[in-house]
Motif scaffolding. Structure first.
Motif, PDB file in Angstrom:
ATOM      1  N   PHE A  12     -13.313  54.562  56.001  1.00  0.00           N
ATOM      2  CA  PHE A  12     -13.324  55.670  57.008  1.00  0.00           C
ATOM      3  C   PHE A  12     -12.024  55.710  57.896  1.00  0.00           C
ATOM      4  N   ASP A  13     -11.527  54.354  58.123  1.00  0.00           N
ATOM      5  CA  ASP A  13     -10.426  54.300  58.911  1.00  0.00           C
ATOM      6  C   ASP A  13      -9.258  54.972  58.274  1.00  0.00           C
ATOM      7  N   MET A  14      -9.120  54.565  56.977  1.00  0.00           N
ATOM      8  CA  MET A  14      -7.946  55.150  56.060  1.00  0.00           C
ATOM      9  C   MET A  14      -8.084  56.666  56.294  1.00  0.00           C
ATOM     10  N   ALA A  15      -9.246  57.144  55.922  1.00  0.00           N
ATOM     11  CA  ALA A  15      -9.317  58.524  55.835  1.00  0.00           C
ATOM     12  C   ALA A  15      -8.806  59.353  57.350  1.00  0.00           C
ATOM     13  N   GLU A  16      -9.062  58.752  58.209  1.00  0.00           N
ATOM     14  CA  GLU A  16      -8.514  59.126  59.504  1.00  0.00           C
ATOM     15  C   GLU A  16      -7.094  58.983  59.727  1.00  0.00           C
ATOM     16  N   ARG A  17      -6.507  57.799  59.061  1.00  0.00           N
ATOM     17  CA  ARG A  17      -4.982  57.815  59.104  1.00  0.00           C
ATOM     18  C   ARG A  17      -4.318  58.991  58.119  1.00  0.00           C
ATOM     19  N   PHE A  18      -5.050  59.158  57.069  1.00  0.00           N
ATOM     20  CA  PHE A  18      -4.548  60.188  55.960  1.00  0.00           C
ATOM     21  C   PHE A  18      -4.578  61.268  56.597  1.00  0.00           C
ATOM     22  N   ALA A  66     -13.522  57.357  46.218  1.00  0.00           N
ATOM     23  CA  ALA A  66     -12.723  57.719  44.630  1.00  0.00           C
ATOM     24  C   ALA A  66     -11.487  57.009  44.586  1.00  0.00           C
ATOM     25  N   ILE A  67     -11.506  55.841  44.968  1.00  0.00           N
ATOM     26  CA  ILE A  67     -10.346  54.839  44.913  1.00  0.00           C
ATOM     27  C   ILE A  67     -10.693  53.773  43.888  1.00  0.00           C
ATOM     28  N   ILE A  68      -9.514  53.522  42.934  1.00  0.00           N
ATOM     29  CA  ILE A  68      -9.680  52.212  42.186  1.00  0.00           C
ATOM     30  C   ILE A  68      -9.535  50.961  42.899  1.00  0.00           C
ATOM     31  N   SER A  69     -10.475  50.166  43.092  1.00  0.00           N
ATOM     32  CA  SER A  69     -10.763  48.906  43.835  1.00  0.00           C
ATOM     33  C   SER A  69     -10.115  47.718  43.090  1.00  0.00           C
ATOM     34  N   PHE A  70     -10.026  46.591  43.651  1.00  0.00           N
ATOM     35  CA  PHE A  70      -9.468  45.575  43.016  1.00  0.00           C
ATOM     36  C   PHE A  70     -10.703  45.001  42.135  1.00  0.00           C
ATOM     37  N   ILE A 129      -3.101  58.030  39.866  1.00  0.00           N
ATOM     38  CA  ILE A 129      -3.538  56.970  38.910  1.00  0.00           C
ATOM     39  C   ILE A 129      -4.335  55.737  39.735  1.00  0.00           C
ATOM     40  N   HIS A 130      -4.353  55.423  41.013  1.00  0.00           N
ATOM     41  CA  HIS A 130      -5.160  54.689  41.653  1.00  0.00           C
ATOM     42  C   HIS A 130      -6.511  55.479  42.298  1.00  0.00           C
ATOM     43  N   GLY A 131      -6.559  56.678  42.124  1.00  0.00           N
ATOM     44  CA  GLY A 131      -7.637  57.377  42.925  1.00  0.00           C
ATOM     45  C   GLY A 131      -7.082  58.043  44.075  1.00  0.00           C
ATOM     46  N   ALA A 132      -8.148  58.677  44.706  1.00  0.00           N
ATOM     47  CA  ALA A 132      -7.781  59.332  46.005  1.00  0.00           C
ATOM     48  C   ALA A 132      -8.854  59.143  47.155  1.00  0.00           C
ATOM     49  N   GLY A 133      -8.585  58.994  48.389  1.00  0.00           N
ATOM     50  CA  GLY A 133      -9.105  58.575  49.462  1.00  0.00           C
ATOM     51  C   GLY A 133      -9.990  59.669  50.253  1.00  0.00           C
ATOM     52  N   ASP A 134      -9.696  60.858  49.885  1.00  0.00           N
ATOM     53  CA  ASP A 134     -10.305  61.957  50.533  1.00  0.00           C
ATOM     54  C   ASP A 134     -11.530  62.553  50.086  1.00  0.00           C
ATOM     55  N   HIS A 135     -11.964  61.719  49.034  1.00  0.00           N
ATOM     56  CA  HIS A 135     -13.544  62.156  48.792  1.00  0.00           C
ATOM     57  C   HIS A 135     -14.164  60.723  48.060  1.00  0.00           C
ATOM     58  N   ALA A 136     -15.448  60.901  47.619  1.00  0.00           N
ATOM     59  CA  ALA A 136     -16.193  59.784  46.962  1.00  0.00           C
ATOM     60  C   ALA A 136     -16.810  60.345  45.574  1.00  0.00           C
ATOM     61  N   ARG A 137     -17.180  59.327  45.159  1.00  0.00           N
ATOM     62  CA  ARG A 137     -17.976  59.863  43.732  1.00  0.00           C
ATOM     63  C   ARG A 137     -19.179  58.819  43.490  1.00  0.00           C
ATOM     64  N   CYS A 138     -20.096  59.311  42.911  1.00  0.00           N
ATOM     65  CA  CYS A 138     -21.080  58.514  42.223  1.00  0.00           C
ATOM     66  C   CYS A 138     -20.625  57.560  41.104  1.00  0.00           C
ATOM     67  N   VAL A 185       3.708  64.466  38.044  1.00  0.00           N
ATOM     68  CA  VAL A 185       3.789  63.602  39.299  1.00  0.00           C
ATOM     69  C   VAL A 185       2.698  62.611  39.043  1.00  0.00           C
ATOM     70  N   VAL A 186       2.944  61.268  38.853  1.00  0.00           N
ATOM     71  CA  VAL A 186       2.176  60.165  38.743  1.00  0.00           C
ATOM     72  C   VAL A 186       2.332  59.366  39.956  1.00  0.00           C
ATOM     73  N   THR A 187       1.239  59.274  40.794  1.00  0.00           N
ATOM     74  CA  THR A 187       1.256  58.626  42.140  1.00  0.00           C
ATOM     75  C   THR A 187       0.385  57.433  41.899  1.00  0.00           C
ATOM     76  N   GLN A 188       0.945  56.329  42.835  1.00  0.00           N
ATOM     77  CA  GLN A 188      -0.029  55.098  42.747  1.00  0.00           C
ATOM     78  C   GLN A 188      -0.656  55.303  44.331  1.00  0.00           C
ATOM     79  N   ASN A 189      -0.153  56.089  45.042  1.00  0.00           N
ATOM     80  CA  ASN A 189      -0.812  56.528  46.586  1.00  0.00           C
ATOM     81  C   ASN A 189      -2.145  57.088  46.356  1.00  0.00           C
ATOM     82  N   ILE A 190      -3.119  56.775  47.465  1.00  0.00           N
ATOM     83  CA  ILE A 190      -4.443  57.243  47.501  1.00  0.00           C
ATOM     84  C   ILE A 190      -4.425  58.134  48.913  1.00  0.00           C
ATOM     85  N   ASP A 191      -3.254  58.802  49.353  1.00  0.00           N
ATOM     86  CA  ASP A 191      -3.453  59.264  50.593  1.00  0.00           C
ATOM     87  C   ASP A 191      -3.297  60.827  50.522  1.00  0.00           C
ATOM     88  N   GLY A 192      -3.310  61.465  49.216  1.00  0.00           N
ATOM     89  CA  GLY A 192      -3.553  62.735  48.963  1.00  0.00           C
ATOM     90  C   GLY A 192      -2.370  63.712  49.476  1.00  0.00           C
TER      91      GLY A 192
END
Length: 258
Positions: free
Chosen positions: A76-82, A172-176, A128-137, A106-113
């Motif tokens: 949530f904190d990241m989404a606000e910053r993005f 929808a971010i690739i976690s560690f 390639i590491h997902g996106a922080g602007d949405h979620a997924r089941c 364009v291949v990006t490691q960033n999740i900021d959209g």
């Protein structure tokens, strides 16, 4: 040996322009350094998020409700910053070149959209590491919105689950510790070997397997340009290296026909 290290903005802009104009198929690979100038911190650097707190591992997210709630609060904190950040000149020029067909992928490691918001067509963008602007089941793959997840937690006090199947919902971010989507990685590898110019922008080139993409492109015959404020282990393989701020370097190309 590296042919040139460019530390003056005008020279760097001119070199990038020449490289782009002489190329037919350009692949752009970006890391955190392209977005720091939009106000988004590099989470891996000293003072970044992962130097101040332990990341939530994927297995912990699956097994621990406390870990899930902690992870969601960070998201949530990241989404606000993005949401508060805006694409800079580097994002905008890359998007224009992708729309015009000069940039094929364009291949990006960033999740900021920010690449998507700048206008990179979805069929040319690999996050390639997902996106922080949405979620997924995690079970059925259904898309969920971040705002929905936040409302669910505020209402129930529990981490959200999918209304369709009951599965865990995760940003929808690739976690560690989470496997990288194989389809995305294979698509990025195909693009790299088909490029005649590969631009590695704002990435330290230390996170594998993504960091192998410039090497694949170089081995397949592409020219390689690395733009990083700090040295990388692949600098010696580049045709030239750019040390100047990316937003300022690309700003000179915004009104130029390429």
């Amino acid at each position: 040996m590296t042919r040139r290290i460019l530390s003056e903005t005008t020279s760097a802009s001119d070199a990038l322009l020449d490289a782009l104009r002489s190329a037919g198929r350009v692949v752009v690979f970006t890391g955190a350094g392209i977005s720091t100038e939009s106000g988004i911190p590099d989470f891996r650097s000293t003072g970044g998020m992962w130097s101040r707190m332990e990341p939530i591992l994927y297995d912990a997210f699956l097994t621990s409700e406390d870990a899930r709630l902690t992870d969601w609060q960070r998201r949530f904190d990241m989404a606000e910053r993005f949401a508060a950040a805006e694409p800079n000149a580097a994002h905008r020029v890359i998007a224009r070149l992708a729309q015009e067909g000069k940039v094929t992928t364009v291949v990006t490691q960033n999740i900021d959209g920010l690449h998507a918001r700048a206008g990179v067509p979805r069929d040319k963008l690999i996050e390639i590491h997902g996106a922080g602007d949405h979620a997924r089941c995690l079970d059925c793959g259904k898309r969920h919105e971040i705002a929905e997840a936040k409302h669910a937690i505020e209402t129930t006090g529990a981490a959200p689950r999918c209304a369709d199947c009951g599965g865990l919902v995760k940003a929808a971010i690739i976690s560690f510790g989470e496997p990288m989507p194989q389809d995305d990685l294979e698509a990025a590898m195909r693009a790299a070997v088909e490029a005649d110019l590969f631009l590695a922008l704002g990435t330290s080139l230390v996170v594998y397997p993504a960091a192998a993409l410039p090497q694949l492109a170089r081995e397949a015959g592409a020219r390689l340009v690395i733009a990083s404020r700090a040295p990388t282990e692949q600098d010696q393989d580049a045709d030239f290296v750019v040390r100047t701020p990316l937003a300022a370097t690309f700003a000179a190309l915004e009104q130029v026909k390429i």
